[in-house]
Design a protein around this motif. Structure first.
Motif, PDB file in Angstrom:
ATOM      1  N   LEU A   3       0.818  -1.205   0.000  1.00  0.00           N
ATOM      2  CA  LEU A   3       0.000   0.000   0.000  1.00  0.00           C
ATOM      3  C   LEU A   3       0.856   1.261   0.000  1.00  0.00           C
ATOM      4  N   SER A   4       2.062   1.169   0.585  1.00  0.00           N
ATOM      5  CA  SER A   4       2.927   2.352   0.633  1.00  0.00           C
ATOM      6  C   SER A   4       3.517   2.696  -0.736  1.00  0.00           C
ATOM      7  N   SER A   5       3.346   1.808  -1.725  1.00  0.00           N
ATOM      8  CA  SER A   5       3.775   2.162  -3.078  1.00  0.00           C
ATOM      9  C   SER A   5       2.702   2.990  -3.786  1.00  0.00           C
ATOM     10  N   ILE A   6       1.506   3.046  -3.201  1.00  0.00           N
ATOM     11  CA  ILE A   6       0.390   3.801  -3.783  1.00  0.00           C
ATOM     12  C   ILE A   6       0.066   5.032  -2.926  1.00  0.00           C
ATOM     13  N   ASP A  13      -0.324   6.715   8.207  1.00  0.00           N
ATOM     14  CA  ASP A  13      -0.182   6.886   9.661  1.00  0.00           C
ATOM     15  C   ASP A  13      -1.249   7.828  10.214  1.00  0.00           C
ATOM     16  N   SER A  14      -1.489   8.918   9.519  1.00  0.00           N
ATOM     17  CA  SER A  14      -2.492   9.882   9.955  1.00  0.00           C
ATOM     18  C   SER A  14      -3.885   9.247   9.988  1.00  0.00           C
ATOM     19  N   ALA A  15      -4.212   8.483   8.957  1.00  0.00           N
ATOM     20  CA  ALA A  15      -5.522   7.832   8.883  1.00  0.00           C
ATOM     21  C   ALA A  15      -5.679   6.794   9.991  1.00  0.00           C
ATOM     22  N   ILE A  16      -4.627   6.033  10.260  1.00  0.00           N
ATOM     23  CA  ILE A  16      -4.664   5.009  11.314  1.00  0.00           C
ATOM     24  C   ILE A  16      -4.823   5.680  12.685  1.00  0.00           C
ATOM     25  N   LYS A  17      -4.076   6.751  12.925  1.00  0.00           N
ATOM     26  CA  LYS A  17      -4.151   7.441  14.215  1.00  0.00           C
ATOM     27  C   LYS A  17      -5.537   8.024  14.464  1.00  0.00           C
ATOM     28  N   ASP A  18      -6.207   8.449  13.396  1.00  0.00           N
ATOM     29  CA  ASP A  18      -7.521   9.067  13.533  1.00  0.00           C
ATOM     30  C   ASP A  18      -8.573   8.093  14.064  1.00  0.00           C
ATOM     31  N   CYS A  19      -8.359   6.809  13.848  1.00  0.00           N
ATOM     32  CA  CYS A  19      -9.392   5.835  14.250  1.00  0.00           C
ATOM     33  C   CYS A  19      -8.850   4.789  15.228  1.00  0.00           C
ATOM     34  N   GLN A  20      -7.954   5.218  16.113  1.00  0.00           N
ATOM     35  CA  GLN A  20      -7.387   4.289  17.095  1.00  0.00           C
ATOM     36  C   GLN A  20      -8.403   3.808  18.116  1.00  0.00           C
ATOM     37  N   ALA A  21      -9.322   4.659  18.507  1.00  0.00           N
ATOM     38  CA  ALA A  21     -10.307   4.270  19.518  1.00  0.00           C
ATOM     39  C   ALA A  21     -11.336   3.317  18.913  1.00  0.00           C
ATOM     40  N   PRO A  22     -11.731   2.293  19.664  1.00  0.00           N
ATOM     41  CA  PRO A  22     -12.760   1.374  19.163  1.00  0.00           C
ATOM     42  C   PRO A  22     -14.029   2.140  18.772  1.00  0.00           C
ATOM     43  N   ASP A  23     -14.637   1.700  17.704  1.00  0.00           N
ATOM     44  CA  ASP A  23     -15.872   2.289  17.164  1.00  0.00           C
ATOM     45  C   ASP A  23     -15.705   3.723  16.666  1.00  0.00           C
ATOM     46  N   GLN A  32     -10.302   9.513   2.865  1.00  0.00           N
ATOM     47  CA  GLN A  32      -9.876  10.905   2.666  1.00  0.00           C
ATOM     48  C   GLN A  32      -8.520  11.154   3.321  1.00  0.00           C
ATOM     49  N   LEU A  33      -8.371  10.707   4.569  1.00  0.00           N
ATOM     50  CA  LEU A  33      -7.138  10.970   5.304  1.00  0.00           C
ATOM     51  C   LEU A  33      -5.924  10.266   4.698  1.00  0.00           C
ATOM     52  N   CYS A  34      -6.123   9.051   4.204  1.00  0.00           N
ATOM     53  CA  CYS A  34      -4.981   8.335   3.620  1.00  0.00           C
ATOM     54  C   CYS A  34      -4.754   8.731   2.161  1.00  0.00           C
ATOM     55  N   GLY A  35      -5.698   9.496   1.596  1.00  0.00           N
ATOM     56  CA  GLY A  35      -5.531   9.987   0.233  1.00  0.00           C
ATOM     57  C   GLY A  35      -6.021   9.055  -0.859  1.00  0.00           C
ATOM     58  N   LEU A  36      -6.628   7.937  -0.478  1.00  0.00           N
ATOM     59  CA  LEU A  36      -7.072   6.978  -1.484  1.00  0.00           C
ATOM     60  C   LEU A  36      -8.174   7.555  -2.374  1.00  0.00           C
ATOM     61  N   ASN A  37      -9.009   8.421  -1.816  1.00  0.00           N
ATOM     62  CA  ASN A  37     -10.114   8.990  -2.596  1.00  0.00           C
ATOM     63  C   ASN A  37      -9.634   9.927  -3.706  1.00  0.00           C
ATOM     64  N   LYS A  38      -8.351  10.300  -3.685  1.00  0.00           N
ATOM     65  CA  LYS A  38      -7.793  11.165  -4.721  1.00  0.00           C
ATOM     66  C   LYS A  38      -6.979  10.381  -5.749  1.00  0.00           C
ATOM     67  N   LYS A  39      -6.914   9.081  -5.586  1.00  0.00           N
ATOM     68  CA  LYS A  39      -6.134   8.238  -6.506  1.00  0.00           C
ATOM     69  C   LYS A  39      -6.965   7.857  -7.726  1.00  0.00           C
ATOM     70  N   ARG A  70      -3.991  -4.177   7.243  1.00  0.00           N
ATOM     71  CA  ARG A  70      -3.438  -4.255   5.889  1.00  0.00           C
ATOM     72  C   ARG A  70      -2.693  -2.963   5.560  1.00  0.00           C
ATOM     73  N   PHE A  71      -3.106  -1.858   6.189  1.00  0.00           N
ATOM     74  CA  PHE A  71      -2.442  -0.574   5.986  1.00  0.00           C
ATOM     75  C   PHE A  71      -1.242  -0.421   6.911  1.00  0.00           C
ATOM     76  N   SER A  72      -1.368  -0.931   8.142  1.00  0.00           N
ATOM     77  CA  SER A  72      -0.307  -0.835   9.138  1.00  0.00           C
ATOM     78  C   SER A  72      -0.397  -2.052  10.051  1.00  0.00           C
ATOM     79  N   PRO A  73       0.618  -2.934  10.023  1.00  0.00           N
ATOM     80  CA  PRO A  73       0.538  -4.195  10.779  1.00  0.00           C
ATOM     81  C   PRO A  73       0.227  -4.036  12.269  1.00  0.00           C
ATOM     82  N   GLY A  74       0.604  -2.917  12.870  1.00  0.00           N
ATOM     83  CA  GLY A  74       0.358  -2.716  14.301  1.00  0.00           C
ATOM     84  C   GLY A  74      -1.010  -2.128  14.617  1.00  0.00           C
ATOM     85  N   ALA A  75      -1.799  -1.865  13.589  1.00  0.00           N
ATOM     86  CA  ALA A  75      -3.109  -1.237  13.806  1.00  0.00           C
ATOM     87  C   ALA A  75      -4.071  -2.213  14.470  1.00  0.00           C
TER      88      ALA A  75
END
Length: 109
Positions: A3-6, A13-23, A32-39, A70-75
């Motif tokens: 995924l880091s090649s795209i 990291d920013s997208a993962i941090k935004d949703c660290q809390a359950p639910d 939007q945060l990871c930028g996929l919607n602009k690809k 799949r985006f970050s193994p520690g997520a």
């Protein structure tokens, strides 16, 4: 392919941090945060291929549970509520799984 090649590692990291809390996971905000919607469409399909862990051509509920990893193994793992909400938001034909076109439609919306 990773995924880091795209997507940029910082955006992931920013997208993962935004949703660290359950639910707290919201697919559209995550895209939007990871930028996929602009690809491009082909890039979104490449990401779909990476997320389709078993190569079935679909992302099933058990694969969605580990979506963030799949985006970050520690997520964290998505909660059942988040997994079911993600599935219902993207599964336009109600077959219990997300196809490539459904995934792309959700990402681009």
């Amino acid at each position: 392919m990773s995924l880091s090649s795209i997507l940029s590692a910082d955006a992931i990291d920013s997208a993962i941090k935004d949703c660290q809390a359950p639910d707290s996971f919201c697919p559209k905000k995550f895209f939007q945060l990871c930028g996929l919607n602009k690809k491009s469409g082909p890039d979104v399909k490449k990401v779909f291929g990476i997320l389709d862990n078993d190569g079935s051509g679909f992302i099933e509920e058990d694969e969605l549970k580990y979506f963030l990893q799949r985006f970050s193994p520690g997520a964290r793992v998505l909660t059942d509520k988040e997994t079911k909400g993600f599935l219902s938001a993207a599964d336009d034909d109600s077959d219990g799984r997300i196809g490539a076109d459904e995934f792309q439609a959700m990402v681009m919306s």
